[in-house]
Design a protein around this motif. Sequence first.
Motif, PDB file in Angstrom:
ATOM      1  N   GLU A 103       0.829  -1.212   0.000  1.00 56.26           N
ATOM      2  CA  GLU A 103       0.000   0.000   0.000  1.00 56.26           C
ATOM      3  C   GLU A 103       0.863   1.261   0.000  1.00 56.26           C
ATOM      4  O   GLU A 103       0.555   2.226  -0.704  1.00 56.26           O
ATOM      5  CB  GLU A 103      -0.955  -0.002   1.197  1.00 56.26           C
ATOM      6  CG  GLU A 103      -1.860   1.200   1.279  1.00 56.26           C
ATOM      7  CD  GLU A 103      -2.791   1.389   0.081  1.00 56.26           C
ATOM      8  OE1 GLU A 103      -3.274   2.520  -0.111  1.00 56.26           O
ATOM      9  OE2 GLU A 103      -3.046   0.416  -0.682  1.00 56.26           O
ATOM     10  N   GLN A 107       0.716   4.130  -2.845  1.00 60.56           N
ATOM     11  CA  GLN A 107       0.428   5.528  -2.535  1.00 60.56           C
ATOM     12  C   GLN A 107       1.571   6.465  -2.952  1.00 60.56           C
ATOM     13  O   GLN A 107       1.318   7.522  -3.531  1.00 60.56           O
ATOM     14  CB  GLN A 107       0.150   5.696  -1.029  1.00 60.56           C
ATOM     15  CG  GLN A 107      -1.156   5.109  -0.575  1.00 60.56           C
ATOM     16  CD  GLN A 107      -2.350   5.856  -1.155  1.00 60.56           C
ATOM     17  OE1 GLN A 107      -2.299   7.042  -1.441  1.00 60.56           O
ATOM     18  NE2 GLN A 107      -3.440   5.124  -1.345  1.00 60.56           N
ATOM     19  N   LYS A 110       1.688   6.822  -6.660  1.00 57.53           N
ATOM     20  CA  LYS A 110       0.602   7.681  -7.127  1.00 57.53           C
ATOM     21  C   LYS A 110       0.962   9.163  -6.939  1.00 57.53           C
ATOM     22  O   LYS A 110       0.697   9.990  -7.804  1.00 57.53           O
ATOM     23  CB  LYS A 110      -0.674   7.339  -6.360  1.00 57.53           C
ATOM     24  CG  LYS A 110      -1.956   7.831  -6.967  1.00 57.53           C
ATOM     25  CD  LYS A 110      -3.112   7.085  -6.351  1.00 57.53           C
ATOM     26  CE  LYS A 110      -4.007   8.025  -5.582  1.00 57.53           C
ATOM     27  NZ  LYS A 110      -5.178   7.360  -5.006  1.00 57.53           N
TER      28      LYS A 110
END
Length: 142
Positions: A103, A107, A110
Motif C-alpha cells: 500500500e 500511494q 501515485k
Amino acid sequence: MKKILFLFALIVCSAAVQNAMAQKKVIHQLRIYEIFDNNKAAFHKRFEEHAQRIMKNYGFHIVAMWESKSDKKTEFVYLLEWTDIPTLQDSWAKFMKDEEWKEIKRQTGKLHGQLVGEIQDRILTATPYSPVQGVDEMQEQH
C-alpha cells in the motif's frame, strides 16, 4: 610473574576472540537501486520512514546505506547481513508480500511517480583473505 600471567591471559583472550570471529559466518547482500533526481527525496523518505521499519519486522539487518552518483544515473546502495540463504529468501518473500508495504508503494507511486528504476541484487562471497568471513555454502549455490 604477574606480567607473564597477564601476557598469557591476553594471548588466550585474543585467540578466543579470533576463533569466535572466524566461526561467525555471515552472508552479505548488496542492493543497488536506480533512483531519479526529480523524486529522490520522496524515495529516501519512503525508505527511511517505511521500508526500514517494515524490513526490520522480517529480520533484515541493514549494515550501511549510500547514495552513488555518476554522470549517467543516481543510485541508492545498501548492504544487508544475513545468517544464511534460506533466511534471506524467506525474509524477502515475506517483505514483498507485506500488505502495508504494498500500500505504501502504491500511494507513493501515485503521488510521486516511479521512485525506483533498475534494481541490482548481489550476494557477496568473502574471499579467503577478507577480514569479513563468508559462508562456504554460498559458493556451492552460485
